[in-house]
Design an enzyme around this catalytic site. Sequence first.
Site, short mmCIF file in Angstrom:
data_model
loop_
_atom_site.label_atom_id
_atom_site.label_comp_id
_atom_site.label_asym_id
_atom_site.label_seq_id
_atom_site.Cartn_x
_atom_site.Cartn_y
_atom_site.Cartn_z
N THR A 1 0.85 -1.01 -0.14
CA THR A 1 -0.05 -0.35 -0.17
C THR A 1 0.98 1.04 -0.23
O THR A 1 2.15 1.73 0.87
CB THR A 1 -0.72 0.35 1.52
N THR B 1 -0.18 -0.65 6.64
CA THR B 1 0.38 -1.52 5.22
C THR B 1 1.17 -3.05 5.53
O THR B 1 0.54 -2.94 6.99
CB THR B 1 1.75 -0.68 4.77
N1 GLY Z 1 -2.25 -3.75 2.55
C1 GLY Z 1 -3.24 -3.77 2.09
C2 GLY Z 1 -3.72 -5.71 1.52
O1 GLY Z 1 -4.06 -6.12 2.40
O2 GLY Z 1 -4.85 -5.36 0.54
#
Ligand code: GLY
Length: 320
Positions: free
Chosen positions: A181, A232
């Site tokens: 992310t 993230t």
């Molecule tokens: N952190 C992004 C996801 O797991 O989709």
Amino acid sequence: MITRRQFVNRSLAVTTGVTLTGTIQASLKSKNLPVAVSTWDHGVPANKEAIKILLNGGTALDAVESGVRVPEADPDVMTVGYGSFPDRDGHITLDACIMDEKGNAGSVSFLQHIKHPVSVARKVMEDTPHVMLSGAGALKFALEKGFKKEELMTEKSTAAWKKWLVKSEYKPVINIENHDTISMLAVDKHGNLSGACTTSGMAFKMHGRVGDSPIIGAGLYCDNEVGGAAATGHGEYVMRTLGSFLVVELMRNGLSPMEACKEAVMRTVRTNKDLNRVQIGYIAVNKTGETAGFSLHEGFSFAHSDKEGTTLNKADSYLK
Ligand code: GLY
């Protein structure tokens, strides 16, 4: 002979003009507002775009949207936007959200064929009575708002998918496929705070899977009285603790950004036995512009920008 870390740092310096610091163990202070903080190495070009806007007197909301659009458009960032890793059926499905200083929020999940999901999320926030649109409805809304329908798969993402199909094993590699992310938080010169978060989610996920990134409170949370936080890594672990909301509430109760990020990671540590294949990381900013990042495993980085420039910082972690 140079070590792998020296090699990575040198490569990074060539591509971004910024070298990775040593491990950051306390919140980073800013001399003055404005300030921007974002996740991973791809946070550096994103932050540079955001701080340009902020130093010209722009709003935190404009800065975070414009900032995260940089990796969204970059086909070499394969975990965000255009040219991402697809799901196991070969479809790129995108999740994003945005929050402003008034507590307004907009979000899209399972959105296909649109390069800039964060901008669709902003339209959801500003032009609808809703917070989240998903799938075909989100695409329909985006097209009505004038966004272009595009093929997001590139030669590189198609090749990566075909390679994955050979074994079709779902074993996410921490800090690579979770190098995911782009989350950004900014405080503008008026002290107003906004955040944005955008991703294609886990590489080769099940079709239909949605992670933490578009979930307000999980992938992102901002409160103009206190500060903001964003996440993230493995979204499933962030969603189970509503991690970003947790970080902001911990700061409301007096913790520094660093202490709050650490405690949010510890909630996951305390409730899960086997975390070898799991990475999560948080960034946070408070109202005075102090920023921090902390992760479960080593390997997480975050970018910090203020009027002094941009630094790429090695986040401290629970497991070393
Ligand atoms: N952190 C992004 C996801 O797991 O989709």
